[in-house]
Motif scaffolding. Structure first.
Motif, mmCIF file in Angstrom:
data_model
loop_
_atom_site.group_PDB
_atom_site.id
_atom_site.type_symbol
_atom_site.label_atom_id
_atom_site.label_comp_id
_atom_site.label_asym_id
_atom_site.label_seq_id
_atom_site.Cartn_x
_atom_site.Cartn_y
_atom_site.Cartn_z
ATOM 1 N N LEU A 43 72.290 64.884 9.229
ATOM 2 C CA LEU A 43 71.772 63.799 8.398
ATOM 3 C C LEU A 43 72.493 62.507 8.746
ATOM 4 N N PHE A 72 73.054 58.338 7.427
ATOM 5 C CA PHE A 72 72.864 57.264 6.451
ATOM 6 C C PHE A 72 73.602 56.033 6.959
ATOM 7 N N TYR A 93 74.946 52.343 5.372
ATOM 8 C CA TYR A 93 75.097 51.502 4.189
ATOM 9 C C TYR A 93 75.591 50.131 4.636
ATOM 10 N N LEU A 115 72.304 51.387 0.483
ATOM 11 C CA LEU A 115 71.730 52.210 1.551
ATOM 12 C C LEU A 115 70.699 51.385 2.296
ATOM 13 N N TRP A 126 69.558 52.433 5.538
ATOM 14 C CA TRP A 126 68.747 53.327 6.390
ATOM 15 C C TRP A 126 69.181 54.764 6.151
ATOM 16 N N GLN A 127 68.169 55.629 6.193
ATOM 17 C CA GLN A 127 68.541 57.064 6.213
ATOM 18 C C GLN A 127 67.618 57.786 7.173
ATOM 19 N N SER A 128 68.132 58.808 7.789
ATOM 20 C CA SER A 128 67.356 59.529 8.811
ATOM 21 C C SER A 128 66.265 60.330 8.143
ATOM 22 N N ALA A 171 67.144 63.346 6.278
ATOM 23 C CA ALA A 171 67.898 63.230 5.029
ATOM 24 C C ALA A 171 67.034 62.833 3.855
ATOM 25 N N ARG A 172 65.734 62.850 4.066
ATOM 26 C CA ARG A 172 64.839 62.318 3.038
ATOM 27 C C ARG A 172 64.929 63.090 1.725
ATOM 28 N N SER A 190 69.764 64.287 -1.664
ATOM 29 C CA SER A 190 70.338 63.178 -2.416
ATOM 30 C C SER A 190 71.832 63.374 -2.514
ATOM 31 N N THR A 207 77.422 60.179 8.729
ATOM 32 C CA THR A 207 76.684 61.356 9.224
ATOM 33 C C THR A 207 77.162 62.577 8.436
#
Lengths: 456, 225
Positions: free
Chosen positions: A92, A94, A96, A102, A104-106, A109-110, A113, A159
Motif C-alpha cells: 500500500l 500513501f 501526505y 492525504l 494520494w493513495q495507491s 489501499a482504497r 483505512s 508505504t
C-alpha cells in the motif's frame, strides 16, 4: 507404576553415568532455552530490516514516479511497481502533504483505512507497526521528502505491508527452529550417552575385574587401566596381596603353633600311658590324661576359630560338589570297611557362599558324624533361594535324642562345659555359622537318623 | 610287621619306636623326609606313619614322592591341626588314614592294624588257614582250637607269611621283619626259625603249609581267609 518410578529413581541415584547423563541433559535443555529468545530476536531484527528495505525501495519508487506542479503533487496513472495498482494487493502507498493531509493513495489501499497521521518534522524516515480499522497489523514505513528542495513541495511518503506475511515467515522460522533445536538436543544427548559409555568403559572393566577377584577367578587387578585409575588399582592390588600374604603367614603360624603345642602333648600322652602301666599310678595318670585331652581340645578349638575368620574383601563362592567329592573321597578311605553310599540331592553347579576352608570344616565335621554313625546311607541336599542357602546332611543312623539336640544348639555353649572326648566338631560348625550369620538345626532325618540342617 | 615312622620330635619318635616295637613290629624311626625316602627305597615296609609337620620336606610332599616312586604300603598320617583341609590334602596325596595329635596309643594301634589287615585283603583281625587260626590282635596262633606256643620271632614270621599267602617271600624280607639294623642280618637265623616253626605246625597235626622255593624264599601254600 510406583515401583517403576522407584526403580528409575534408584537407577539415577546409584549410577554415575545416569547422573552425569541427567545433569548434562538438564544443562543442554537450559542452554537451548536460553538460546531461543536470542535467536528469535535476532531473526525478528533481520526480518524487520528486510521489511524496511523493501518498503524503503517501494517508497523510493513512489518518489521517483511523483511529479509536482506548482507545489501540487501528481502521480502517473501507471506506477512502476504494479502492486500499488492492484486492489487487495499487499503493498500500500500513501502520500501526505506537510500538514498531514492525504494527497494520494495507491489503488491497492482504497479499501484500507489506516489511522496514521504523519508528522513532517524533518526526522527522515521510520518504521512502525500499526493496526488498521479492521485490527489487521501492518508494517509502515514513513519517509519525508522534499521534491523541489524547498518547503513548497514537502511530502511524507508512506508505504505499508501487512504484518501477516512476515508473521507466517516468523511462524515457519520458529517451527524450523524448534525442530532443529530438538534434533540437535537429541543428537547431543546421543553423543553424550555414547561418550559417557565410552568414557566409563574402563570403570566397567574395573568392576568386572573386581567381580572376578571377589569370586576367586582372578588373583589381582590388571595394569590395563587409564592413568586416573592406576593409583586406585595399584592400592587395591597391594591390599589384596597383603591380605593374601597375611592369611598365608597366619595359616603357617597356626600350623607351627599347632605342631609345637600338640607334639609335646603327644609326648606327654605317651609318657603317661607308660607310667599308667604301674597300677599304683593309674589314678594320677588318668587325671593327667584328661587334662591333656582338655588342653588338646582347647588348642584345636581356638586354632580352628582363629583360622576360620571370614575374609572381608573377597566374596567367596565354592562349588559344593567339588568340596563334597573331596571329602567323600577322603572319608571313603577312612571308612573303607563300611561302604557308605552318599546321595547328592542338589544341582551339580550349585555354589555355596563361603570360603573353601570354612565349607571344608563345616561339611567335613557334619559328614564325618554321618559316616561314623550311619548304617550305610548318607544324603547331602542343598538349595539356594531368595531366603538364602540351605544345606542338609542326613544319615540312617540312630539319630540325636531331643535332649542332646538342645545342648548342641545352645548358643555360647563353651567347649569346657561339654563332655571330654566329645570332639570339637559341632562347636566348630557353630562358630563358622556364627561368623556367616547362619544357623544350625538338628532334626530327625527322612533316612531315619540325624539331619543336620544349615541355613546361610 | 616292618613299619616306617617319620616324626621330627625325638621324644615322640622314641615313644612310637618303643611302643610299636613292644607290639612286635620292626620299626624304622626317622626324623626327616630325606631319610624316610632313603629307607623306603632300601627296605620293604608294610606301613608308614608320617607326621605332616616335618622340618625339611612337608609330610604331604613326602607322601606324594613315596607314591610316585611306586610305594604302595598303607600310610597313616599324624596331624597336629586336625582340620579338614589337612586331612583331605593328606588323604588325596595318597595317605589312607589319619590320627590327630595328641593320640592314645591304643587308637593309633587300632587304626594301624585295620590298615594292615585291609592292605593284606583281610577285614577281620583273625586269619584262618585250614586248622590254623591267627589272632593278630592278641598276637597268638591256635591250631585246631589249642593255643600254640610260639616265640615272638616265630609269630612274626608266621604272620608275615600268612599275610603274603601264595607269594614267594625272600629270606631278606623276613630278616627285615625281625631286625631293624643291617649288621644283625644272618640268613641262617631265618632258616633256623622257619625250621622250628614248621616243626611246631607239623607236630600239632601234620600241617605243612610252608614250602621252600629253592634260591628264592618261602611260600605259604594254604589258602587264608
Amino acid at each position: 507404576m510406583r515401583s517403576a518410578r522407584g526403580r528409575l529413581q534408584r537407577r539415577w541415584s546409584s549410577s554415575l553415568r545416569w547422573r552425569l547423563m541427567l545433569g548434562s541433559a538438564v544443562l543442554a535443555v537450559l542452554f537451548m532455552l536460553a538460546l531461543l529468545p536470542a535467536l528469535r530476536s535476532a531473526f525478528l531484527i533481520a526480518l524487520e530490516q528486510s521489511v524496511e528495505k523493501r518498503l524503503a525501495a517501494d517508497a523510493g519508487a513512489l518518489i521517483s514516479a511523483a511529479r509536482t506542479d506548482n507545489g501540487k503533487l501528481s502521480m502517473p496513472s501507471k506506477l512502476p511497481d504494479e502492486e500499488f495498482d492492484i486492489p487487495d494487493a499487499k503493498l500500500l502507498g500513501f502520500i501526505y502533504d506537510r500538514e498531514g493531509n492525504l494527497v494520494w493513495q495507491s489503488r491497492s489501499a482504497r479499501d484500507i483505512s489506516v489511522t496514521y497521521l504523519p508528522r513532517y518534522d524533518g526526522g527522515g524516515n521510520r518504521l512502525l507497526r500499526i493496526d488498521d480499522s479492521n485490527g489487521d497489523e501492518f508494517y509502515l514505513y514513513d519517509v519525508e521528502v522534499d521534491l523541489l528542495r524547498g518547503e513548497s513541495a514537502a511530502f511524507s511518503i508512506v508505504t505499508l505491508q501487512p504484518a501477516s506475511d512476515t508473521q507466517a515467515l516468523y511462524n515457519g522460522f520458529m517451527q524450523q527452529l524448534y525442530l532443529w533445536l530438538g534434533l540437535a538436543l537429541l543428537l547431543l544427548l546421543g553423543l553424550l550417552w555414547f561418550g559417557l559409555t565410552w568414557g566409563f568403559r574402563s570403570l566397567r572393566g574395573l568392576r568386572r575385574e573386581l567381580d572376578e577377584v571377589e569370586s576367586g577367578h582372578r588373583e589381582r587387578l590388571s595394569e590395563a587401566h587409564p592413568s586416573e585409575l592406576l593409583r586406585l588399582t595399584g592400592s587395591l592390588n597391594r591390599l589384596l596381596d597383603s591380605e593374601r600374604q597375611q592369611r598365608e603367614r597366619y595359616r603357617h603360624s597356626l600350623d607351627d603353633l599347632a605342631h609345637s603345642l600338640k607334639t609335646p602333648l603327644s609326648v606327654l600322652q605317651g609318657a603317661s600311658e607308660i607310667i599308667a602301666a604301674h597300677p599304683e599310678n593309674r589314678e594320677q595318670t588318668r587325671i593327667v590324661q584328661v587334662q591333656i585331652e582338655r588342653m588338646s581340645q582347647q588348642i584345636s578349638y581356638q586354632l580352628q576359630r582363629a583360622s576360620l575368620r571370614k575374609s572381608g574383601l573377597i566374596r567367596h563362592r565354592v562349588p559344593l560338589r567339588q568340596v563334597l567329592d573331596n571329602l567323600c573321597e577322603a572319608l571313603d578311605k577312612v571308612y573303607a570297611g563300611k561302604q557308605v553310599t552318599v546321595q547328592r540331592a542338589f544341582d551339580p553347579e550349585l555354589q555355596i557362599p563361603m570360603e573353601r576352608a570354612a565349607l571344608l570344616e563345616l561339611l567335613g565335621n557334619l559328614l564325618e558324624n554321618a559316616y561314623r554313625l550311619c548304617l550305610g546311607q548318607v544324603r547331602v541336599s542343598a538349595s539356594i533361594s531368595d531366603g538364602g542357602c540351605q544345606l542338609c546332611v542326613e544319615d540312617d543312623g540312630p539319630g540325636v535324642p531331643i535332649s542332646q539336640r538342645e545342648r548342641i544348639l545352645r548358643r555360647g555353649e563353651r567347649l569346657d562345659g561339654q563332655h571330654p572326648g566329645q570332639g570339637i566338631g559341632t562347636a566348630v560348625v557353630k562358630d563358622i555359622l556364627e561368623s556367616y550369620d547362619g544357623e544350625l538345626f538338628v532334626e530327625k532325618a527322612e533316612l531315619g537318623g540325624a539331619a543336620f540342617r544349615v541355613r546361610l | 610287621m616292618k613299619l616306617l615312622v617319620v616324626e621330627d620330635e625325638a621324644l615322640l619318635r622314641h615313644h612310637l619306636y618303643t611302643r610299636l616295637g613292644d607290639q612286635g613290629h620292626v620299626v624304622d624311626a626317622v626324623a626327616d623326609a630325606a631319610e624316610a625316602l632313603y629307607r623306603a627305597e632300601e627296605y620293604h615296609h608294610d606301613l608308614a606313619i608320617i607326621d605332616l609337620g616335618l622340618p625339611d620336606i612337608s609330610g604331604l610332599d613326602l607322601i606324594r614322592q613315596l607314591r610316585s616312586s611306586g610305594k604302595r604300603f598303607p600310610i597313616l598320617i599324624l596331624t597336629a591341626r586336625g582340620n579338614w583341609q589337612d586331612k583331605v590334602e593328606g588323604l588325596a596325596a595318597g595317605a589312607d588314614d589319619y590320627v590327630v595329635k595328641p593320640f592314645q596309643f591304643e587308637e593309633l594301634e587300632a587304626r594301624l592294624n585295620a590298615l594292615l589287615r585291609r592292605s593284606a585283603g583281610f577285614i577281620q583281625s583273625t586269619i584262618e588257614a585250614g586248622p590254623l587260626l591267627l589272632d593278630m590282635n592278641r598276637k597268638q596262633a591256635q591250631m585246631g582250637g589249642a593255643s600254640m606256643n610260639l616265640t615272638a620271632f616265630e609269630y612274626r614270621i608266621l604272620e608275615y607269611l600268612m599275610r603274603h599267602q601264595q607269594q614267594v617271600v625272600p629270606k631278606e624280607r623276613l630278616i627285615e621283619q625281625l631286625y631293624p639294623d643291617d649288621d644283625e642280618r644272618d640268613p641262617n637265623v631265618i632258616e633256623v626259625l622257619v625250621g622250628r616253626l614248621r616243626r611246631k605246625l607239623e607236630n600239632a597235626n601234620g600241617f605243612k603249609p610252608i614250602e621252600t622255593v629253592r634260591g628264592q624264599g618261602y611260600l605259604f601254600t594254604e589258602r587264608c581267609r
